[in-house]
Design an enzyme around this catalytic site. Structure first.
Site, PDB file in Angstrom:
ATOM      1  N   THR A 163      -5.809  10.928  -1.190  1.00 51.60           N
ATOM      2  CA  THR A 163      -5.899  11.795  -2.384  1.00 51.60           C
ATOM      3  C   THR A 163      -5.060  11.255  -3.539  1.00 51.60           C
ATOM      4  OG1 THR A 163      -4.089  13.152  -1.532  1.00 51.60           O
ATOM      5  CG2 THR A 163      -6.344  13.840  -1.023  1.00 51.60           C
ATOM      6  N   THR A 166       0.864  -1.189   0.000  1.00 50.17           N
ATOM      7  CA  THR A 166       0.000   0.000   0.000  1.00 50.17           C
ATOM      8  C   THR A 166       0.899   1.237   0.000  1.00 50.17           C
ATOM      9  OG1 THR A 166      -0.250  -0.271   2.400  1.00 50.17           O
ATOM     10  CG2 THR A 166      -2.045  -1.065   1.011  1.00 50.17           C
ATOM     11  N   GLU A 214       6.794   4.774   7.094  1.00 49.14           N
ATOM     12  CA  GLU A 214       6.446   5.960   6.306  1.00 49.14           C
ATOM     13  C   GLU A 214       7.374   7.129   6.636  1.00 49.14           C
ATOM     14  OE1 GLU A 214       1.730   4.935   5.598  1.00 49.14           O
ATOM     15  OE2 GLU A 214       2.312   6.157   7.322  1.00 49.14           O
ATOM     16  N   THR A 238      -0.996  -2.356  10.780  1.00 50.12           N
ATOM     17  CA  THR A 238      -1.595  -2.379   9.453  1.00 50.12           C
ATOM     18  C   THR A 238      -0.656  -3.133   8.538  1.00 50.12           C
ATOM     19  OG1 THR A 238      -2.587  -1.141   7.671  1.00 50.12           O
ATOM     20  CG2 THR A 238      -0.711  -0.109   8.738  1.00 50.12           C
ATOM     21  N   LYS A 255       3.824  -6.815   4.284  1.00 52.01           N
ATOM     22  CA  LYS A 255       3.592  -5.439   3.855  1.00 52.01           C
ATOM     23  C   LYS A 255       3.234  -4.614   5.073  1.00 52.01           C
ATOM     24  CE  LYS A 255       0.236  -3.413   3.384  1.00 52.01           C
ATOM     25  NZ  LYS A 255      -0.591  -2.476   4.281  1.00 52.01           N
ATOM     26  N   ASN A 272       0.593  10.678   5.354  1.00 50.58           N
ATOM     27  CA  ASN A 272      -0.683  10.422   6.023  1.00 50.58           C
ATOM     28  C   ASN A 272      -1.706  11.535   5.799  1.00 50.58           C
ATOM     29  OD1 ASN A 272      -0.617   7.799   7.720  1.00 50.58           O
ATOM     30  ND2 ASN A 272       1.409   8.672   7.935  1.00 50.58           N
TER      31      ASN A 272
END
Length: 405
Positions: free
Chosen positions: A405, A153, A276, A190, A179, A400
């Site tokens: 978007t 993702t 991230e 997640t 992942k 985040n």
């Protein structure tokens, strides 16, 4: 942005397991976002799931099917979590499983669903169903690398690990993918993880391994302290290698456990390395604790501190932030004069304050490294725990803020 090289291994094929990948266009047209694992008849599956009470529809259904039947297929989609979707979400997950079951000629309970992506949006069932024949037609025993990319993702790179070992003169294999990059603080995170071996493993041993190894790897990592709704880590044993079954008293169990532990830890570390916006891979070791929980409380308090994590990003040896986090971890009757805190091999805190031989230059040298260890010795017992985390960068906020978007 990620820490370390992040290259995929040469995956060992798992006898009795094939993988098919297809494009359903769930979030982006043309993206390979649907992965199907086909397991040989007689394969055994065990696993651990998120402990978030708002767990997603596929988590409910996978647990139910795992308890009811003999798994033959794992159905994984990215781009949509099918979480926070109520009764419709359950019906959608069941329909996707039923359609795969019909295509493959197996019972509904033989299909375990897994989803990851945006929470709260209806699952695009029609897109997934339409892509199922393509996934089945693409079945290949060498599909691990493509699957590692297919389950991503916000990950910036695929994650995988593989090992081979000898059991009773027979070469057996272990391969796995994972992942995850954000919303990571198991129990679980997640994240999705799929590890398979072609050894035959007794059901009770397989579940013990899945729980034990998952707890010491995927349940010891954190990116941001958030626990997601969809997480699962599955351990598959096809038994197709021809090696003897490994039961509770098997002399081969320690070797299998050790090899699996390496794969689990490598896959868990890969998630932290790809956190991230991450620029630092951080190991937090707590020793000298009186109990496991207090060791974990200290480790996670440091790991979750925004002030510590931003200092790590800035390579700023602001050791007071680490000291403050340890002090608010809730350890009863903590002897501040006894504990010691280290940054790498540099002692920061001793005798209740800054270590006499500490210098800013020595701290800066450690903080400028890409991989850092923070060691906290509580000096009140013999329990040790380790947690792995990363820093907070500007990119974490951007990723985040713009996720949908």
């Amino acid at each position: 942005m990620a820490v370390g090289p992040g290259t995929l291994p040469q995956f060992a094929a798992i006898a009795g397991l094939r993988i098919g990948i297809a494009s359903a266009g769930i979030k982006k047209p043309g993206r390979k976002d649907l992965v199907v694992l086909e397991l040989a008849e007689g394969s055994r599956v065990a696993g651990i799931f998120t402990r978030n009470q708002f767990c997603a529809a596929p988590v409910h259904l996978a647990r139910r099917h795992l308890a009811e039947g003999q798994p033959r297929f794992l159905l994984i989609n990215t781009g949509n979590a099918n979480a926070g979707t109520g009764e419709r979400g359950m019906a959608d997950a069941a329909e996707c499983c039923q359609r795969l079951a019909d295509e493959a000629g197996v019972p509904l309970s033989a299909v375990l669903p897994f989803s990851t992506g945006v929470i709260g949006e209806p699952l695009p069932v029609a897109k997934i169903v339409k892509a199922l024949p393509d996934a089945l037609a693409a079945m290949d025993s060498n599909g691990w690398a493509a699957a590692a990319s297919g389950i991503m993702t916000t990950d910036t790179r695929p994650k995988g690990a593989s090992r081979e070992l000898m059991i009773d003169g027979q070469r057996v294999a272990i391969s796995g993918i994972s992942k995850g990059a954000g919303m990571i603080r198991p129990n679980m995170a997640t994240m999705l993880g799929f590890i398979a071996t072609d050894v035959a493993v007794a059901p009770e041993v397989l579940q013990q391994l899945a729980s034990e190894l998952g707890d010491m790897s995927f349940n010891r990592i954190t990116i941001d302290g958030d626990t997601s709704t969809n997480d699962a880590c599955m351990l598959i044993a096809t038994g197709a290698s021809g090696a003897p079954e490994i039961g509770v008293g098997s002399t081969h169990l320690p070797a299998l456990r050790a090899a699996l532990a390496e794969v689990y830890l490598e896959l868990a570390h890969a998630i932290v390395r790809d956190g991230e916006g991450a620029t630092k891979f951080v190991t937090i070791e707590v020793t000298g604790a009186a109990a496991q929980q207090e060791a974990l409380d200290v480790a996670y308090t440091v790991a979750h501190s925004p002030l510590v994590k931003t200092a790590l990003f800035a390579s700023d040896p602001n050791w007071g932030r680490i000291l403050a986090a340890v002090g608010r971890a809730g350890v009863p009757d903590l002897n501040l004069s006894a504990l010691e805190i280290y940054l790498g091999d540099v002692c920061l805190v001793r005798n209740g304050g800054r270590a006499e031989d500490y210098t800013e230059a020595r701290g800066q040298q450690v903080m400028s490294q890409e991989e850092i260890t923070i060691h906290i010795d509580l000096r009140r017992g013999d329990v040790k725990e380790t947690v792995w985390t990363c820093d907070f960068s500007h990119d974490y906020v951007t990723i985040n803020a713009e996720y949908r978007t």
